[in-house]
Every structure is written in C-alpha cells, then in structure tokens.
Design a protein around this motif. Sequence first.
Motif, PDB file in Angstrom:
ATOM      1  N   ILE A 145     -10.204 102.333 -39.267  1.00  0.00           N
ATOM      2  CA  ILE A 145     -10.281 101.036 -39.038  1.00  0.00           C
ATOM      3  C   ILE A 145      -8.726 100.580 -39.330  1.00  0.00           C
ATOM      4  CG2 ILE A 145     -11.046  98.833 -39.421  1.00  0.00           C
ATOM      5  CD1 ILE A 145     -13.182 100.486 -37.901  1.00  0.00           C
ATOM      6  N   SER A 146      -7.963 100.010 -38.499  1.00  0.00           N
ATOM      7  CA  SER A 146      -6.589  99.731 -38.552  1.00  0.00           C
ATOM      8  C   SER A 146      -6.618  98.296 -39.500  1.00  0.00           C
ATOM      9  CB  SER A 146      -6.034  99.239 -37.457  1.00  0.00           C
ATOM     10  OG  SER A 146      -5.644 100.260 -36.516  1.00  0.00           O
ATOM     11  N   PRO A 147      -5.479  98.009 -40.201  1.00  0.00           N
ATOM     12  CA  PRO A 147      -5.346  96.914 -40.773  1.00  0.00           C
ATOM     13  C   PRO A 147      -5.154  95.645 -40.193  1.00  0.00           C
ATOM     14  CG  PRO A 147      -3.316  98.071 -41.092  1.00  0.00           C
ATOM     15  CD  PRO A 147      -4.265  99.008 -40.120  1.00  0.00           C
ATOM     16  N   THR A 148      -6.065  94.334 -40.119  1.00  0.00           N
ATOM     17  CA  THR A 148      -6.212  93.418 -39.372  1.00  0.00           C
ATOM     18  C   THR A 148      -6.319  92.175 -40.334  1.00  0.00           C
ATOM     19  OG1 THR A 148      -8.404  93.695 -38.895  1.00  0.00           O
ATOM     20  CG2 THR A 148      -6.930  94.486 -37.320  1.00  0.00           C
ATOM     21  N   ALA A 149      -5.061  91.283 -40.068  1.00  0.00           N
ATOM     22  CA  ALA A 149      -5.224  90.029 -40.858  1.00  0.00           C
ATOM     23  C   ALA A 149      -6.234  89.067 -40.723  1.00  0.00           C
ATOM     24  CB  ALA A 149      -3.933  89.475 -40.618  1.00  0.00           C
ATOM     25  N   ALA A 150      -6.784  88.999 -39.585  1.00  0.00           N
ATOM     26  CA  ALA A 150      -7.669  87.917 -39.282  1.00  0.00           C
ATOM     27  C   ALA A 150      -9.098  88.093 -39.584  1.00  0.00           C
ATOM     28  CB  ALA A 150      -7.676  87.606 -37.731  1.00  0.00           C
ATOM     29  N   ALA A 151      -9.742  89.229 -40.029  1.00  0.00           N
ATOM     30  CA  ALA A 151     -10.969  89.643 -40.136  1.00  0.00           C
ATOM     31  C   ALA A 151     -11.680  88.627 -40.951  1.00  0.00           C
ATOM     32  CB  ALA A 151     -11.068  91.105 -40.770  1.00  0.00           C
ATOM     33  N   GLY A 152     -11.002  88.150 -42.290  1.00  0.00           N
ATOM     34  CA  GLY A 152     -11.884  87.153 -43.052  1.00  0.00           C
ATOM     35  C   GLY A 152     -12.046  85.890 -42.394  1.00  0.00           C
ATOM     36  N   LEU A 153     -11.214  85.385 -41.282  1.00  0.00           N
ATOM     37  CA  LEU A 153     -11.498  84.274 -40.506  1.00  0.00           C
ATOM     38  C   LEU A 153     -12.477  84.170 -39.378  1.00  0.00           C
ATOM     39  CD1 LEU A 153      -7.674  83.175 -40.240  1.00  0.00           C
ATOM     40  CD2 LEU A 153      -9.370  82.193 -42.039  1.00  0.00           C
ATOM     41  N   LEU A 154     -12.994  85.657 -38.820  1.00  0.00           N
ATOM     42  CA  LEU A 154     -13.880  85.834 -37.727  1.00  0.00           C
ATOM     43  C   LEU A 154     -15.110  85.560 -38.445  1.00  0.00           C
ATOM     44  CD1 LEU A 154     -12.293  88.800 -35.896  1.00  0.00           C
ATOM     45  CD2 LEU A 154     -11.810  86.332 -35.627  1.00  0.00           C
ATOM     46  N   THR A 156     -18.696  80.063 -40.859  1.00  0.00           N
ATOM     47  CA  THR A 156     -17.542  80.956 -41.358  1.00  0.00           C
ATOM     48  C   THR A 156     -16.616  79.841 -42.277  1.00  0.00           C
ATOM     49  OG1 THR A 156     -17.573  82.281 -39.570  1.00  0.00           O
ATOM     50  CG2 THR A 156     -15.440  82.223 -41.136  1.00  0.00           C
ATOM     51  N   LEU A 157     -15.990  78.955 -41.705  1.00  0.00           N
ATOM     52  CA  LEU A 157     -15.083  78.013 -42.471  1.00  0.00           C
ATOM     53  C   LEU A 157     -15.803  77.225 -43.551  1.00  0.00           C
ATOM     54  CD1 LEU A 157     -12.376  76.701 -42.581  1.00  0.00           C
ATOM     55  CD2 LEU A 157     -12.898  75.125 -40.856  1.00  0.00           C
ATOM     56  N   VAL A 158     -16.724  76.265 -43.386  1.00  0.00           N
ATOM     57  CA  VAL A 158     -17.420  75.759 -44.265  1.00  0.00           C
ATOM     58  C   VAL A 158     -17.884  76.606 -45.362  1.00  0.00           C
ATOM     59  CG1 VAL A 158     -19.095  74.315 -44.795  1.00  0.00           C
ATOM     60  CG2 VAL A 158     -18.126  73.853 -42.804  1.00  0.00           C
ATOM     61  N   PRO A 159     -18.584  77.649 -45.321  1.00  0.00           N
ATOM     62  CA  PRO A 159     -19.012  78.628 -46.282  1.00  0.00           C
ATOM     63  C   PRO A 159     -17.734  79.191 -47.213  1.00  0.00           C
ATOM     64  CG  PRO A 159     -20.234  79.304 -44.538  1.00  0.00           C
ATOM     65  CD  PRO A 159     -19.209  78.240 -43.919  1.00  0.00           C
ATOM     66  N   HIS A 160     -16.458  79.271 -46.468  1.00  0.00           N
ATOM     67  CA  HIS A 160     -15.398  79.773 -47.277  1.00  0.00           C
ATOM     68  C   HIS A 160     -14.900  78.720 -48.187  1.00  0.00           C
ATOM     69  CE1 HIS A 160     -12.157  82.831 -47.712  1.00  0.00           C
ATOM     70  NE2 HIS A 160     -11.618  81.833 -48.075  1.00  0.00           N
ATOM     71  N   LEU A 161     -14.866  77.442 -47.624  1.00  0.00           N
ATOM     72  CA  LEU A 161     -14.112  76.423 -48.217  1.00  0.00           C
ATOM     73  C   LEU A 161     -15.050  75.891 -49.347  1.00  0.00           C
ATOM     74  CD1 LEU A 161     -13.359  73.861 -45.268  1.00  0.00           C
ATOM     75  CD2 LEU A 161     -11.623  75.213 -46.811  1.00  0.00           C
ATOM     76  N   LEU A 162     -16.286  76.021 -49.536  1.00  0.00           N
ATOM     77  CA  LEU A 162     -17.113  75.551 -50.550  1.00  0.00           C
ATOM     78  C   LEU A 162     -17.109  76.688 -51.451  1.00  0.00           C
ATOM     79  CD1 LEU A 162     -20.475  74.363 -48.563  1.00  0.00           C
ATOM     80  CD2 LEU A 162     -18.775  73.008 -49.805  1.00  0.00           C
ATOM     81  N   ARG A 163     -17.048  78.015 -51.095  1.00  0.00           N
ATOM     82  CA  ARG A 163     -17.202  78.906 -52.313  1.00  0.00           C
ATOM     83  C   ARG A 163     -15.812  79.366 -52.714  1.00  0.00           C
ATOM     84  NH1 ARG A 163     -21.174  84.355 -51.390  1.00  0.00           N
ATOM     85  NH2 ARG A 163     -22.546  82.534 -51.098  1.00  0.00           N
ATOM     86  N   HIS A 164     -14.845  79.373 -51.973  1.00  0.00           N
ATOM     87  CA  HIS A 164     -13.405  79.883 -52.185  1.00  0.00           C
ATOM     88  C   HIS A 164     -12.251  78.811 -51.920  1.00  0.00           C
ATOM     89  CE1 HIS A 164     -15.518  83.934 -52.397  1.00  0.00           C
ATOM     90  NE2 HIS A 164     -15.735  83.762 -51.183  1.00  0.00           N
ATOM     91  N   GLY A 165     -12.576  77.855 -51.514  1.00  0.00           N
ATOM     92  CA  GLY A 165     -11.742  76.885 -51.469  1.00  0.00           C
ATOM     93  C   GLY A 165     -10.620  77.190 -50.010  1.00  0.00           C
ATOM     94  N   MET A 166      -9.519  76.651 -49.753  1.00  0.00           N
ATOM     95  CA  MET A 166      -8.734  76.722 -48.577  1.00  0.00           C
ATOM     96  C   MET A 166      -8.280  78.405 -48.648  1.00  0.00           C
ATOM     97  SD  MET A 166      -7.479  75.412 -46.138  1.00  0.00           S
ATOM     98  CE  MET A 166      -6.141  75.481 -44.719  1.00  0.00           C
ATOM     99  N   PRO A 167      -8.457  78.954 -47.378  1.00  0.00           N
ATOM    100  CA  PRO A 167      -8.096  80.420 -47.327  1.00  0.00           C
ATOM    101  C   PRO A 167      -6.946  80.585 -47.723  1.00  0.00           C
ATOM    102  CG  PRO A 167      -9.272  79.671 -45.410  1.00  0.00           C
ATOM    103  CD  PRO A 167      -9.012  78.449 -46.172  1.00  0.00           C
ATOM    104  N   ARG A 168      -6.492  81.806 -48.398  1.00  0.00           N
ATOM    105  CA  ARG A 168      -5.269  82.225 -48.845  1.00  0.00           C
ATOM    106  C   ARG A 168      -4.923  83.569 -48.802  1.00  0.00           C
ATOM    107  NH1 ARG A 168      -4.585  81.119 -55.374  1.00  0.00           N
ATOM    108  NH2 ARG A 168      -6.159  82.618 -55.978  1.00  0.00           N
ATOM    109  N   TYR A 169      -3.927  84.220 -48.832  1.00  0.00           N
ATOM    110  CA  TYR A 169      -3.424  85.559 -48.790  1.00  0.00           C
ATOM    111  C   TYR A 169      -3.800  85.986 -50.248  1.00  0.00           C
ATOM    112  CZ  TYR A 169      -1.188  84.702 -44.328  1.00  0.00           C
ATOM    113  OH  TYR A 169      -0.964  84.255 -42.905  1.00  0.00           O
ATOM    114  N   GLU A 170      -4.890  86.541 -50.518  1.00  0.00           N
ATOM    115  CA  GLU A 170      -5.571  87.219 -51.681  1.00  0.00           C
ATOM    116  C   GLU A 170      -4.810  88.391 -52.232  1.00  0.00           C
ATOM    117  OE1 GLU A 170      -7.135  85.276 -53.956  1.00  0.00           O
ATOM    118  OE2 GLU A 170      -8.101  83.884 -52.780  1.00  0.00           O
TER     119      GLU A 170
END
Length: 402
Positions: free
Chosen positions: A83-92, A204-218
């Motif tokens: 699997i190649s590195p892809t930046a968008a996986a966590g947003l899909l 996808t978006l709402v669960p991430h905001l509720l659990r982790h806040g605004m997406p960021r490059y972790e």
Amino acid sequence: MSNPEKRVARLYATEEFRSLARQRLPKGLFEYVDRGAGDERARGWTQASLDRWRFVPRLLCDVSQRSQDVELFGQRYSAPLAISPTAAAGLLWFEGEIALARAARTAGLPFTLSTSSITSMERVAEAAGPGMWFQLYMWPDRRLSYGLVDRVREAGYGALILTVDTPVLPLRPYNLRNGFGVPIRMTPRNVVDVACHPRWALGTLVPHLLRHGMPRYENYPQGAQASLGVKAKSFANPKNDSCTWDDLHALRRYWKGPLLVKGILSPEDARLALQHGADGVVLSNHAGRNLDSLVAPLDVLPQVADSVGHKLTVLVDSGFASGSDAVKALALGAKAVMLGRAPLYGLGAGGEAGAARVLRMFCEDIERTLALVGCRHPGELSRAHLHDAACAAGLNPARSSP
C-alpha cells in the motif's frame, strides 16, 4: 454482514469502487484523490503506458501449484503488492488510516503510513500491529525529520520510504476551485458540497470532530501540527527544495532498517540512490499529481531494473487498476507493485471492508493472470510474456496518449 460489506460485495472492478466513492464523497475530497496536476497529461500517459503492453502467454504449462508470495526486505508477504502512502485516507472514512492498515494486514501485505496522515503513527501501529512502513519527507530543518524518524523507530515500523519528488507544492487547479487546501477555507461551494453528502458528513467528519477535534497532521513534528483549518507556519511545511543526495546519505547513517527512495524515474537516479545507501527504490510519477508532463514509471522500469535490479529492490506505483496491470510491471522487472488510488476508492466506498475487497480482487487477479500466461509464480515472469504494442506500431511510447 454489515452494510459496507453488503455494499462492496457486489463490486468486481476498481472503476466500480471509484464510482461508488465518487457518489459518497464530497466533490472536493474526491477530486483531491482522483485527479492529477496541471493539465493532467501525466495521468493519461501513465494509463497509456499500461495499455501498450499486451500478454504473450505460454501454453500447456502445469500451473496447478500456484503461489504469489514474495520476500521484501527479509519479510514474507502473500502477494507482490504494498500500500502506497496516501495523505487522504483518514478523510475518506472515519479512522481511515487504521482501516486501511488493517485491510492490508488481513491480506498479508505491507502498509505505508503517510507523513501527512491525520492519525498518529503510534495509534495506527497499536491498532494494526508492528512491521508497517512509514513515508518520510525531509523538512528544511533536518532536526524535525530526525525527530520523526525516532518516533518511527520507537513505534516499530519496519521500513522507511523517503519521498523525494515534491520539492515544491504542485499546481492542482481543481483544489483551488473547490477550496480544498490547507488551511481549509469555508466557502459557499464547499459548504454545499458537504451538505449534499450527508453520509460522509455524519459517518466520517462528525465522528472525527467529536472524538479528535479538527483534523490535523498528527505525524508532523512537535510544533508543526496545526489543524487543517489553520495556516501552517513556514517551518512546518515539509516541502524541501534544498534536499540533496547528501541528505539521503545522512539518513542512511541514522536509520538502520530498510530504506527506500520514492519518486525515482531514471536509471541515473536509481544508481545514485544505491550509491548513497538505499535498499530499494520506488519508481513513481506520484500518480500524475505533481508534474503534468512526467514520464510514466513503466516506460523507464526496464532500464532501471537492468541497471540496479540485481542490487536494489525495485518497486513501482502510479495508475495500477487491476492485478493484470501489476503482472505487467512484475514481468518488466519490478519486485512488487504499490497501490495508491485503488485501495482509497475501496476505503471511500466501504471503509475497511471496501479496502479489503479491493486488495482481494487484486490478489485474485494476479493469480488468475499468472495461470493464464503460463506461470506458477511471479518469479517465472519475463519480458518474453509481453508484447510492446506501441513499438510494434512504430510509435514513440513517451509521446503516445489516449
């Protein structure tokens, strides 16, 4: 069987997963994954380079005992895929990097986590197990990169891939039109875009905001982890136009595990990677996402394999949509093929179940293709199993396009 599993069980081709992902995802996000750079000519040339090769099967061969397992850097895997590195996986998909890593592990394949993922390398390793690969950019302040390498080592990642083909930000006009960039701009267009895709927003978006806040490059170094809604400081940008072969040499001394260089497109650079300590190279035009007139990896693969394949592990990515596509690359000299968009389409269509389905589809197609061309194992493939339709027609492959 869950709803995602039911939804993807009836899909049999990468294009079908792409179509379903396109329906579910906001346009800006889908186009970020799906499209290329500039005028997008490199995307067409990459597809043309796959299409020019046709199989020449050898018949009446005993192919009853087939295997496609492969050894990469001392580890055995179930197929010549990664699997190649892809930046968008966590947003899909919610926690998409973890879902994709788990799908790869279930399939017995290596997974590469991107520097620009929105899930930390520690959480991905904890959920999916050790031994994965990590993709690294070299920051202008080299200390930031070496601090990141320390984290990679401590988290148990088995190999490091240095991406070297993005010294500056590429031109992707559709991202600008869609307002999809960093920082993310809230415009009437993308607000409507999200509202028109409630399954993605609520799943996808709402669960991430509720659990982790605004997406960021972790996985950015400490102090550079601004959220995607905040303009990053200049030092936080990993695009580095001062990186040289000396940096690879220094990284080789610092990292003792397998080290690959991704973005190679010439035999000369492959030889330089070998001279400066790399264990492998990934031939890649970044799937046409960086420069719109780049050569296709398959067009240079035979020369690179002839030049360094006896000393370096040669991998290739960009544009592979089926197992038969992958077999062409293996016959031309690649040890394995890295998949980028195809697993992302699966992830966007059905989460872990969708990604797992895509990977099974590729593995099954590789085995089927091997049998149909008269081989029991990828190691039996050679260029004699391929016919170059472009050369037979008197065309220059570098100039042929759909």
